[in-house]
Design an enzyme around this catalytic site. Sequence first.
Site, PDB file in Angstrom:
ATOM      1  N   SER A 103       0.823  -1.211   0.000  1.00  0.00           N
ATOM      2  CA  SER A 103       0.000   0.000   0.000  1.00  0.00           C
ATOM      3  C   SER A 103       0.862   1.269   0.000  1.00  0.00           C
ATOM      4  CB  SER A 103      -0.901   0.009   1.238  1.00  0.00           C
ATOM      5  OG  SER A 103      -1.576   1.235   1.352  1.00  0.00           O
ATOM      6  N   SER A 105      -0.696   4.162   0.890  1.00  0.00           N
ATOM      7  CA  SER A 105      -1.536   5.084   1.653  1.00  0.00           C
ATOM      8  C   SER A 105      -0.773   5.821   2.751  1.00  0.00           C
ATOM      9  CB  SER A 105      -2.720   4.329   2.264  1.00  0.00           C
ATOM     10  OG  SER A 105      -3.608   3.912   1.254  1.00  0.00           O
ATOM     11  N   LYS A 146     -14.662  -3.187   2.703  1.00  0.00           N
ATOM     12  CA  LYS A 146     -15.434  -1.986   2.387  1.00  0.00           C
ATOM     13  C   LYS A 146     -16.933  -2.160   2.615  1.00  0.00           C
ATOM     14  CE  LYS A 146     -12.318   0.250  -0.895  1.00  0.00           C
ATOM     15  NZ  LYS A 146     -12.205   0.916  -2.207  1.00  0.00           N
ATOM     16  N   GLY A 208     -17.417  -5.836  -6.747  1.00  0.00           N
ATOM     17  CA  GLY A 208     -17.186  -5.588  -5.320  1.00  0.00           C
ATOM     18  C   GLY A 208     -17.505  -4.164  -4.908  1.00  0.00           C
ATOM     19  N   GLY A 209     -16.935  -3.747  -3.770  1.00  0.00           N
ATOM     20  CA  GLY A 209     -17.198  -2.425  -3.221  1.00  0.00           C
ATOM     21  C   GLY A 209     -16.803  -1.297  -4.151  1.00  0.00           C
ATOM     22  N   TYR A 282      -3.200   1.136  -9.208  1.00  0.00           N
ATOM     23  CA  TYR A 282      -2.134   2.138  -9.291  1.00  0.00           C
ATOM     24  C   TYR A 282      -0.733   1.534  -9.231  1.00  0.00           C
ATOM     25  CZ  TYR A 282      -1.953   1.561  -4.211  1.00  0.00           C
ATOM     26  OH  TYR A 282      -1.832   1.034  -2.949  1.00  0.00           O
ATOM     27  N   GLY A 303      -5.043   4.439 -11.631  1.00  0.00           N
ATOM     28  CA  GLY A 303      -5.651   4.715 -10.341  1.00  0.00           C
ATOM     29  C   GLY A 303      -4.884   5.584  -9.369  1.00  0.00           C
TER      30      GLY A 303
END
Length: 502
Positions: A103, A105, A146, A208-209, A282, A303
């Site tokens: 990740s 993030s 999610k 999905g979410g 991404y 992304g």
Amino acid sequence: MKNLDESRKTLDQIDSQIVDLLENRMKISKEIGIYKLNNNLNTEDSSREDKIIKKLENKIDPEFKNSIRPIYSEIFSESKKIITKVKNENFKYGLIGEDLSHSKSKEIHELFEKYNYNLKNLKKSDVESFFENKNFLGINVTIPYKEISMKYLNEVDGLAKEIGAVNTIVNRAGKLIGYNTDYFGLDYSLNHYGINIKDKKVLILGSGGASKMVQKLAKDKGATSVIVISRSGENNYERLDKYKDYNILINTTPIGMYPYNMECKVDLARFQALESVIDLIYNPLNTKLILDAKRLGLKTMSGLLMLVVQAFFAGELFLDEKLDKSLIEKVYLNLKKDMQNIVFVGMPSAGKTTMAKLLSEKSNREFFDTDKLIEEREGKISEIFKNKGEKYFREVESKILKEVSKKTGVVIATGGGTPLKEVNRDLILQNSIVIYLDRDLKNLETEGRPLSKNLNNLKQMYEDRHKIYEDISHIRIKVIEDKEKNLEKILEEIKNYENFSN
């Protein structure tokens, strides 16, 4: 009594030393816990604990060997309690998911310079207790939580409720409120890339979410038709020809995501009316789906920008304040620059290894030479050609390139023939700025090079390869026979390219 008193005094001194050492050990355990938390590393390793105990048992007098395990088992137990406390104290803002090893993030949120942000790999069995404890102020949620996170919330924002998935949860005085900032991230990114959904037929891969969010946005933006493709059910990958007149294709699945780069289930050539292809992945920066779309001259969107934008709006919710929107572009450009590889292509002995190594040192990036990696595994290249042939060499070359091109933020020198295969060109382009070193033929060496033994061979090779090098590259450097000046030119061209392409 004198000897007993002296012995007790000695024991007191030893106990004092043990306490000091134990305190230092616990402090270091805490530091390690913080480091592992910040770097998303596993904080428990029972096999290592067992190795430590056995090592200590071998050091002590056999008479006292049996005392080691109970003492150190208790020490390890207390260390775990400290690390658990560290996790709870430090996880005020962060991301939860099943596997967050790759990740970005944490990097994104901490570039906002407003709060510390950590990653938490969460087992499905631990989700309920995590939400019951509420030991956080604000979190983001990713695969596969999610949708299931919603049942633990006290309130769900109207938009997130319509979508049926949350990606942001805020703790307001013990009240958990769910939001979906992915929606705003995608909306912003579509505008940035000039992709208009109004009056278009939209095909969405995945159910999905993330797919639910895309479906909602597509309908809100006026799509005339929205079809969801899943692995099973009426609309599946076997029946894609039914939708060959669709205009926009959006991938919300993890197909093609690191470490499964270059996977793709869709042949874009089958879609006769396709205008734009969007991939929410991404990493890599360009999936096989995106590379195929670019080859067909279609508009594309990956992304990474959406990831930054949804994080920006999540940050506003965390802090309950507006952030400076200029942060979006700043963080996006920094992240993209850090993720992009720089790959050198060109004729044999064009200086790819030399310049790649100099650039890696100058830019503090890790350096890889595909020819060197081949020789480390298979022996000298000239011997591979001689004993096993060029076909075998090219297979090994592709295998090495597949491994190294998955990396991000590195410098790579390729072999002269590496870009000749289309699959290799895709591997190179998935994460990279590509630099073509075009060196004067008279300065190219031929000794020890199986395919360029003389000037005539070189001239023919150059004719065969020049267009391929040009087509794959973002920057072409006419090589100067001065390494430092050449490096200056390369750095200048990279800067110009980054400014222009962004």
